[in-house]
Design a protein around this motif. Structure first.
Motif, PDB file in Angstrom:
ATOM      1  N   GLY A 142       0.724  -1.362   0.140  1.00 11.24           N
ATOM      2  CA  GLY A 142       0.024   0.027   0.017  1.00 11.24           C
ATOM      3  C   GLY A 142       0.749   1.320   0.120  1.00 11.24           C
ATOM      4  O   GLY A 142       0.434   2.328  -0.170  1.00 11.24           O
ATOM      5  N   GLU A 168      -7.499  -4.342  -4.440  1.00 10.10           N
ATOM      6  CA  GLU A 168      -7.958  -3.780  -3.445  1.00 10.10           C
ATOM      7  C   GLU A 168      -9.690  -3.841  -3.546  1.00 10.10           C
ATOM      8  O   GLU A 168      -9.805  -3.072  -4.378  1.00 10.10           O
ATOM      9  N   PHE A 169     -10.266  -4.447  -2.872  1.00 14.08           N
ATOM     10  CA  PHE A 169     -11.397  -4.697  -2.880  1.00 14.08           C
ATOM     11  C   PHE A 169     -11.753  -5.121  -4.500  1.00 14.08           C
ATOM     12  O   PHE A 169     -11.198  -6.261  -5.024  1.00 14.08           O
ATOM     13  N   ARG A 171     -10.790  -3.326  -7.090  1.00 11.53           N
ATOM     14  CA  ARG A 171      -9.957  -2.526  -7.864  1.00 11.53           C
ATOM     15  C   ARG A 171      -8.438  -3.098  -7.886  1.00 11.53           C
ATOM     16  O   ARG A 171      -8.097  -3.760  -7.063  1.00 11.53           O
ATOM     17  N   ALA A 279      -4.738 -12.292  10.361  1.00  7.97           N
ATOM     18  CA  ALA A 279      -5.291 -11.594   9.178  1.00  7.97           C
ATOM     19  C   ALA A 279      -4.716 -10.162   9.107  1.00  7.97           C
ATOM     20  O   ALA A 279      -5.376  -9.095   9.591  1.00  7.97           O
ATOM     21  N   VAL A 286       3.375  -8.137  12.114  1.00  9.45           N
ATOM     22  CA  VAL A 286       2.732  -9.130  12.549  1.00  9.45           C
ATOM     23  C   VAL A 286       2.399 -10.116  11.316  1.00  9.45           C
ATOM     24  O   VAL A 286       2.574 -11.275  11.726  1.00  9.45           O
ATOM     25  N   PRO A 309     -11.720  -7.403   5.899  1.00  8.28           N
ATOM     26  CA  PRO A 309     -12.598  -7.774   6.831  1.00  8.28           C
ATOM     27  C   PRO A 309     -14.072  -7.956   6.473  1.00  8.28           C
ATOM     28  O   PRO A 309     -15.230  -8.381   6.732  1.00  8.28           O
ATOM     29  N   SER A 501      -5.823   2.592  11.092  1.00  9.20           N
ATOM     30  CA  SER A 501      -6.371   1.268  10.755  1.00  9.20           C
ATOM     31  C   SER A 501      -5.117   0.365  11.060  1.00  9.20           C
ATOM     32  O   SER A 501      -4.950  -0.718  10.168  1.00  9.20           O
ATOM     33  N   ARG A 533     -11.006   3.798  12.507  1.00 10.40           N
ATOM     34  CA  ARG A 533      -9.527   3.723  12.162  1.00 10.40           C
ATOM     35  C   ARG A 533      -8.831   3.696  13.299  1.00 10.40           C
ATOM     36  O   ARG A 533      -7.605   3.538  13.226  1.00 10.40           O
ATOM     37  N   ARG A 563      -1.497  11.300  -0.395  1.00 11.83           N
ATOM     38  CA  ARG A 563      -1.494  10.188  -1.378  1.00 11.83           C
ATOM     39  C   ARG A 563      -0.302   9.679  -2.123  1.00 11.83           C
ATOM     40  O   ARG A 563       0.113   8.545  -2.202  1.00 11.83           O
ATOM     41  N   ALA A 568      -2.335   5.732  -0.092  1.00  9.55           N
ATOM     42  CA  ALA A 568      -3.761   6.281   0.567  1.00  9.55           C
ATOM     43  C   ALA A 568      -3.989   5.655   1.721  1.00  9.55           C
ATOM     44  O   ALA A 568      -4.929   6.127   2.252  1.00  9.55           O
ATOM     45  N   ILE A 569      -3.315   4.633   2.342  1.00  8.37           N
ATOM     46  CA  ILE A 569      -3.320   4.256   3.667  1.00  8.37           C
ATOM     47  C   ILE A 569      -3.437   5.177   4.565  1.00  8.37           C
ATOM     48  O   ILE A 569      -3.556   4.989   5.866  1.00  8.37           O
TER      49      ILE A 569
END
Ligand code: COA
Ligand code: AMP
Length: 634
Positions: A142, A168-169, A171, A279, A286, A309, A501, A533, A563, A568-569
């Motif tokens: 990201g 991404e979703f 996209r 996840a 992580v 999620p 987030s 977030r 961005r 964008a994150i």
């Protein structure tokens, strides 16, 4: 073994304690010295031990009867696919890819940047580097090209490994243009760039240095593991510090392997053959520790999830995966649970699945607020365990240790110190504080195995950032308090780092980008509370008199800059023009006060403030922007 016995032993005789834990690892040569100090006085674990982390993750299990057990499940709702790899299959793929890297000149001690989405090839790439003793540095997909360029110049990789795109979703995010842009910006240039082509978007390759992953593999020969020293770096993982230059956290092979194995059993109560799912993303600590290394070193089955999620396809995805793959231990961030709660507050999607395999939910990345804790505990009816750690530690430092017998869960607390971590609360003057007094969260040296031994090529910064503030203690950057039962409450960062987030970002870096706008005279970026977030950044900007610009235009420009430079994150959406910034008489911007005003939190007026009237102006500006409406100056 009880928690208090383990903890006491780790405190009184760390060498004995970690020497015992080290016996759980299949070393090629057992360390000659458990704990030592180098010429800088930095602590090092397991001197002269020889091992290979890829061997521990794969070959060792193939040899000892787990060849046909599933090692990795790739579950990708965004491509609607589920692919499983046994330990033997994964070992063979890793060995072949290591052979390819070897044929391209990658040797022990070389660095390799991995900029990839959540596909199995990314895990294969990490383990192949480890097999050769090469040092990988995974960069979160990201991040924008500027962030990648900074890391390329610092890590100086021989090879960059990437994919043609991420998803991404619904996209498609093309990766190749981002890498090309990063390489135009960076001074260092790698010898090769190997690209895994995904069918949804195939990248155009322009030069002989750019290789198609699968084509290149056709002529590769499997390569065996190379023994490395316990102190040799396994990877560098960059994380946000307080400036624009991220910190290159080093993880060494020996301490890391021991810490991973210990934490799986003692913290997560997860054993060989069981299914563990984190996840997260391999771009974060992580992901390194609990998607890849710890579950594989421990002979578990791990899940690589390419999805979100929610909306992939819905807020029941997590529960579907738990049922389908019989997950025992699940790890995610509170923000993910809040996203599910928002979309399925009644848990209707949850009732469609049988999640009886699940024994624990672990949460980290940010403090789990009690409301989220209550909701998800009620829903899942299993222990929900908030535990605290950092990229620097690589494994939990505070946790209710499921493997040593769960203790009472106190919502809002990440519980008590993990053995190996003597955690204290300290005041401004370096005095240890009693229960219920808020201060700096510090750790008495030495840190446990697996924690950063130093920063990549920057011992000075390591010392300055973490060790210089309080002699003999590691400064975590977090603030908090403990209660009478030694349960700790981590209340947030005390520096210019925020968590959006579950992504760790630097407001200092954002300030550098905002300040570079020609209209900006000075600015402050602070993290303010965000219901979903956790935090989000907001910029307060003072304009140059000579450069008038409207609020809307400035904001649009700054959103674009952040961005473009960070990604964008960062979720940067608000820039507010103010007349002045609140400062101390010595000129230091009072960022914490701005944050308190924005969050509607009561605070004492600092005696050092230059002009208290500015706070009223800030309040009015934030209110006009619908931020901090509950604020009360008294
Ligand atoms: N590659 C490219 N872009 C990415 C990205 C990635 N890997 N991850 C996020 N982004 C983009 C998003 O597409 C979004 O872009 P947009 O502003 O153009 O829409 C932007 O970054 C913000 O993303 P995010 O903050 O993730 O918001 P979201 O609305 O897309 O999703 C959540 C919200 C809560 C579902 C999501 O943040 C989430 O899954 N959080 C859990 C994170 C986590 O597990 N962290 C654990 C770390 S230990
Ligand atoms: P990262 O290095 O990205 O893992 O982020 C580490 C930071 O996240 C810590 O310094 C904390 O500020 C925050 N953090 C992580 N886990 C928790 C937790 N369980 N409770 C409170 N803060 C947390």
């Amino acid at each position: 073994m009880t928690y208090s016995h383990e903890f006491q032993q780790s405190k009184e005789n760390p060498e004995l304690f970690w020497g015992e834990k080290a016996k759980d690892i299949a070393w090629f040569e057992f360390p000659q010295k458990i704990l030592s100090q180098n010429e800088n006085g930095f602590f090092r674990w397991f001197e002269a031990g020889k091992l290979n982390t890829s061997y521990l993750c794969l070959d060792h299990h193939v040899k000892s009867g787990r060849a046909d057990q599933t090692a990795l499940i790739y579950d990708s709702p965004v491509t609607q696919s589920v692919v499983k790899f046994t330990y033997k299959e994964l070992r063979d793929k890793v060995a072949l890819f290591a052979g390819l890297l070897d044929s391209k000149g990658v040797e022990k001690g070389d660095t390799v940047i991995i900029y990839m989405p959540m596909v199995p090839e990314a895990v294969i790439a990490m383990l192949a580097c480890a097999r050769l003793g090469a040092i990988h540095s995974v960069v979160f997909g990201g991040f924008a090209s500027h962030e990648l360029a900074i890391r390329i110049d610092d890590a100086k990789p021989k090879v960059i490994l990437s994919a043609s795109c991420g998803i991404e979703f619904d996209r498609i995010i093309p990766y190749k243009p981002l890498i090309d842009a990063a390489l135009r910006e960076s001074i260092h240039q790698p010898d090769f760039h190997i690209i895994f082509q995904r069918p949804m978007m195939v990248a155009e390759l322009f030069s002989e240095k750019e290789l198609d992953w699968n084509q290149a593999l056709q002529s590769a020969k499997a390569k065996s593991y190379i023994p490395v020293d316990a102190h040799d770096p396994l990877y560098i993982l960059y994380t946000s510090g307080t400036t624009g230059k991220p910190k290159g956290i080093i993880r060494d092979n020996g301490g890391h392997a021991v810490a991973m194995k210990y934490s799986m059993r003692a913290v997560y109560d997860t054993h060989p053959g069981e299914v563990f799912w984190a996840a997260s993303d391999i771009g974060w600590a992580v992901g390194h520790s609990y998607i890849v290394y710890a579950p594989l070193i421990s002979g578990c089955t791990t899940i690589l999830f390419e999805g979100k999620p929610i909306r992939t396809p819905d807020a029941g995805t997590f529960w579907r995966i738990i049922e389908q793959h019989q997950v025992k231990t699940f790890f995610t961030a509170p923000t993910a649970i809040r996203a599910i709660k928002k979309e399925d507050s009644e848990g209707l999607l949850f009732t469609k699945y049988d999640v009886s395999s699940l024994k624990y939910l672990f949460l980290a990345g940010e403090r789990c607020d009690p409301a989220t804790y209550e909701w998800v505990s009620e829903l899942l009816q299993v222990p929900v365990i908030d535990h605290w750690w950092q990229t620097e530690s690589g494994s939990p430092m505070l946790a209710n240790m499921a493997g040593l017998g769960l203790k009472t869960i106190k919502p809002g607390s990440s519980s008590t110190p993990v053995p190996g971590y003597d955690i204290q609360i300290m005041g401004e003057e370096g005095q240890l504080l009693d229960a219920n007094m808020e201060g700096y969260v510090v750790i008495k040296l030495p840190l446990a195995p697996g924690c950063l031994p130093t920063l990549w090529k920057d011992d000075d910064r390591f010392h300055k950032s973490y060790l210089s503030r309080f002699e003999g203690f590691y400064l975590t950057g977090d603030g908090g308090y403990k209660d009478e039962d030694n349960y700790f409450y981590i209340m947030g960062r005390v520096d210019d780092v925020i968590n959006v987030s579950g992504h760790r970002l630097s407001t200092g870096e954002m300030e550098e980008i905002v300040a570079a706008n020609p209209a900006v005279a000075e600015c402050a970026v602070v993290g303010i509370a965000d219901k979903l977030r956790g935090q989000r950044p907001v910029a307060l900007v003072v304009l140059k008199d000579s450069k008038p610009i409207s609020q809307e235009e400035l904001e649009a420009q700054l959103i674009q800059s952040i961005r473009g430079k960070i990604g964008a994150i960062a979720y940067f959406k608000s820039a507010i023009i103010v007349k002045r910034l609140p400062k101390t008489r010595s000129g230091k911007i009072l960022r914490k006060i701005i944050r308190n005003i924005a969050d509607g939190v009561h605070f004492e007026m600092p005696s050092t403030i230059d002009d208290p009237l500015i706070l009223e102006e800030i309040r009015t500006s934030l209110h006009a922007y619908k931020i901090g409406l509950e604020f009360d100056l008294n």
